[in-house]
Design an enzyme around this catalytic site. Structure first.
Site, mmCIF file in Angstrom:
data_model
loop_
_atom_site.group_PDB
_atom_site.id
_atom_site.type_symbol
_atom_site.label_atom_id
_atom_site.label_comp_id
_atom_site.label_asym_id
_atom_site.label_seq_id
_atom_site.Cartn_x
_atom_site.Cartn_y
_atom_site.Cartn_z
ATOM 1 N N ARG A 120 0.861 -1.185 0.000
ATOM 2 C CA ARG A 120 0.000 0.000 0.000
ATOM 3 C C ARG A 120 0.894 1.230 0.000
ATOM 4 N NH1 ARG A 120 2.176 1.814 3.838
ATOM 5 N NH2 ARG A 120 0.643 3.473 3.820
ATOM 6 N N GLY A 121 0.248 2.405 -0.084
ATOM 7 C CA GLY A 121 1.033 3.638 -0.251
ATOM 8 C C GLY A 121 1.156 3.884 -1.750
ATOM 9 N N ALA A 122 0.892 5.147 -2.160
ATOM 10 C CA ALA A 122 0.775 5.436 -3.597
ATOM 11 C C ALA A 122 1.995 5.005 -4.425
ATOM 12 C CB ALA A 122 0.469 6.919 -3.783
ATOM 13 N N ARG A 155 -7.030 -0.208 -6.953
ATOM 14 C CA ARG A 155 -7.365 0.796 -5.933
ATOM 15 C C ARG A 155 -7.556 2.105 -6.693
ATOM 16 N NH1 ARG A 155 -4.182 1.303 -0.527
ATOM 17 N NH2 ARG A 155 -6.140 2.264 0.129
ATOM 18 N N ASP A 173 -1.970 10.697 -2.102
ATOM 19 C CA ASP A 173 -2.249 9.682 -3.135
ATOM 20 C C ASP A 173 -2.518 10.311 -4.493
ATOM 21 O OD1 ASP A 173 -2.740 8.159 -0.570
ATOM 22 O OD2 ASP A 173 -2.860 6.610 -2.115
ATOM 23 N N GLN A 176 -2.441 2.467 9.944
ATOM 24 C CA GLN A 176 -1.127 2.481 9.269
ATOM 25 C C GLN A 176 -0.097 3.293 10.050
ATOM 26 O OE1 GLN A 176 -4.054 3.072 7.786
ATOM 27 N NE2 GLN A 176 -4.039 2.627 5.611
ATOM 28 N N ASN A 230 -5.459 12.709 0.330
ATOM 29 C CA ASN A 230 -4.633 11.797 1.153
ATOM 30 C C ASN A 230 -5.543 11.054 2.123
ATOM 31 O OD1 ASN A 230 -2.055 10.711 1.935
ATOM 32 N ND2 ASN A 230 -2.173 11.920 3.796
ATOM 33 N N LYS A 231 -4.940 10.210 2.925
ATOM 34 C CA LYS A 231 -5.660 9.356 3.869
ATOM 35 C C LYS A 231 -6.708 10.130 4.662
ATOM 36 C CE LYS A 231 -5.416 5.856 4.237
ATOM 37 N NZ LYS A 231 -6.353 4.975 3.521
HETATM 38 O O1 MRU Z 1 -4.540 3.391 2.187
HETATM 39 P P1 MRU Z 1 -3.051 3.529 2.163
HETATM 40 O O2 MRU Z 1 -2.380 2.932 3.349
HETATM 41 O O3 MRU Z 1 -2.463 3.033 0.861
HETATM 42 O O4 MRU Z 1 -2.832 5.101 2.217
HETATM 43 C C1 MRU Z 1 -1.552 5.621 2.170
HETATM 44 C C2 MRU Z 1 -1.527 7.085 2.325
HETATM 45 O O5 MRU Z 1 -2.534 7.730 2.526
HETATM 46 C C3 MRU Z 1 -0.216 7.752 2.125
HETATM 47 O O6 MRU Z 1 -0.195 8.980 2.814
HETATM 48 C C4 MRU Z 1 0.006 8.044 0.634
HETATM 49 O O7 MRU Z 1 -0.189 6.908 -0.135
HETATM 50 C C5 MRU Z 1 1.336 8.596 0.392
HETATM 51 S S1 MRU Z 1 2.565 7.348 0.463
HETATM 52 C C6 MRU Z 1 4.089 8.005 0.295
#
Ligand code: MRU
Length: 356
Positions: free
Chosen positions: A51-53, A88, A240, A199, A250-251
């Site tokens: 996970r993470g963009a 996603r 993201d 996370q 973002n999250k």
């Molecule tokens: O749902 P996730 O855990 O994939 O969300 C991740 C985030 O929101 C991060 O802040 C984002 O992807 C940036 S990662 C460098």
């Protein structure tokens, strides 16, 4: 990145399979998992083993290489590319990586297509690592400035995990923190737990511990009072998808932190590689916001006294729950965007200056 003193990247290709660190098992178990097919890659993204963009972009690139390895047929590759992009919906890095792979593969002879796909996937990952390192070098200046004024520990608040686990290495929001720590600047990080999947608690705190950076996990609603008390010097988060006008997706919960930071005159920075900029969508209402299974809210996972991972229900069993995974912070609440090319104002003019 360092785990128990050993250097790792979050994804790599070895013996015809893609290897990842299964993030659904962290922080309790460190498990390296093999992805053998494009479907394995799609599934790993969906269930958030990765996970993470930036990391899901890298996984999509390797996923397409696995598709080539399985069946180098145009229809199969097209279907695989579409499924990877849909796995996603919010992070733009998925589409960015898949489009870049497809562009590279067009017109390549069949005897060279697999090596080309694997090289390009590695190139995407190597580039992300370099970009994240540069984000750290650029963001370090912000932390240094606070430290030289304050002459005491710099308190940084971050949300979710925009760390090395969310990228290939370094992280985005964490990269300036790692660079400052290496320079000997005393840092303390407030880590938002980041319900529902935690996370922050499970991944950000874990990786900061591995790098021996002091950190404290807080409930998501605690940031406001800490800011009012002067216990946060700066917020740094990831994203993201950031629009060309500087709006930041973002999250979930990022927006509320930005509002609190604005009300308390605390700088609020967003760290991102250029692969996370969406140059096409002009209105943040058009960003697809992922809605995940409400079980992520109603059930909590943890480790029991026998070291076994257990999942328990914490809500009344008749209650409904809603699980929106991302929100949008308008550009006006963002102090700056820390990119691989420098720090830009969160606006079209600012981004244009860096990315002509
Ligand atoms: O749902 P996730 O855990 O994939 O969300 C991740 C985030 O929101 C991060 O802040 C984002 O992807 C940036 S990662 C460098």
């Amino acid at each position: 990145m360092r785990i128990e003193g050993k250097e790792y990247r979050t994804i790599w290709f070895e013996n015809n399979v893609v290897k990842i660190i299964d993030q659904t098992k962290l922080p309790h178990q460190f498990v390296i998992k093999e992805l053998q097919t494009v479907n394995d890659a799609i599934n790993a993204i969906k269930i958030m083993e990765v996970r993470g963009a930036p990391l899901i972009g890298g996984t999509a690139a390797y996923g397409l290489a696995l598709a080539v390895q399985e069946n180098n047929n145009p229809e199969f590759l097209k279907k695989s590319a579409e499924e990877l992009i849909q796995s996603r919906p919010t992070a733009i890095n998925l589409k960015w990586a898949v489009d870049r792979m497809i562009k590279k593969l067009v017109g390549i002879n069949s005897d060279q297509v697999l090596s080309t796909a694997l090289n390009e996937a590695k190139e995407i990952c190597d580039e992300d690592e370099k970009f994240c390192e540069n984000i750290g070098i650029n963001g370090l200046k912000i932390i240094e400035e606070i430290y030289y004024k304050k002459k005491d520990t710099v308190n940084i608040l971050t949300h979710c995990n925009a760390g090395w686990l969310a990228t290939i290495n370094w992280g985005t929001a964490t990269s300036p923190i790692y660079h400052a720590h290496k320079k000997g600047i005393p840092i303390h990080v407030w880590v938002d737990e980041t319900r529902p999947r935690n996370q922050g608690a499970n991944l950000t705190s874990y990786e900061l511990n591995e790098e021996e950076i002091p950190n404290t996990i807080i409930a998501d609603n605690t940031g406001g009072i800490l800011m009012q008390r002067g216990e946060v010097d700066v917020c740094i988060v990831g994203t993201d998808r950031t629009l060309s006008n500087g709006d930041v997706c973002n999250k979930i919960g990022t927006y509320l932190k930005a509002l609190a930071a604005h009300d308390n005159n605390i700088p609020f920075y967003v760290a991102l590689p250029s692969s996370t900029i969406d140059w096409d969508i002009k209105n943040s209402k058009d960003i697809p916001i992922e809605e995940r299974n409400s079980e992520e809210l109603s059930h909590v996972e943890g480790i029991d006294e026998n070291n076994e991972i257990k999942k328990v229900l914490i809500y009344p069993n008749k209650s409904k729950a809603m699980n929106l995974a991302f929100d949008v912070t308008p550009a006006k609440y963002v102090t700056g965007l820390i990119t691989e090319r420098g720090i830009s104002e969160a606006s079209s003019e600012g981004l244009k200056k860096l990315f002509k």
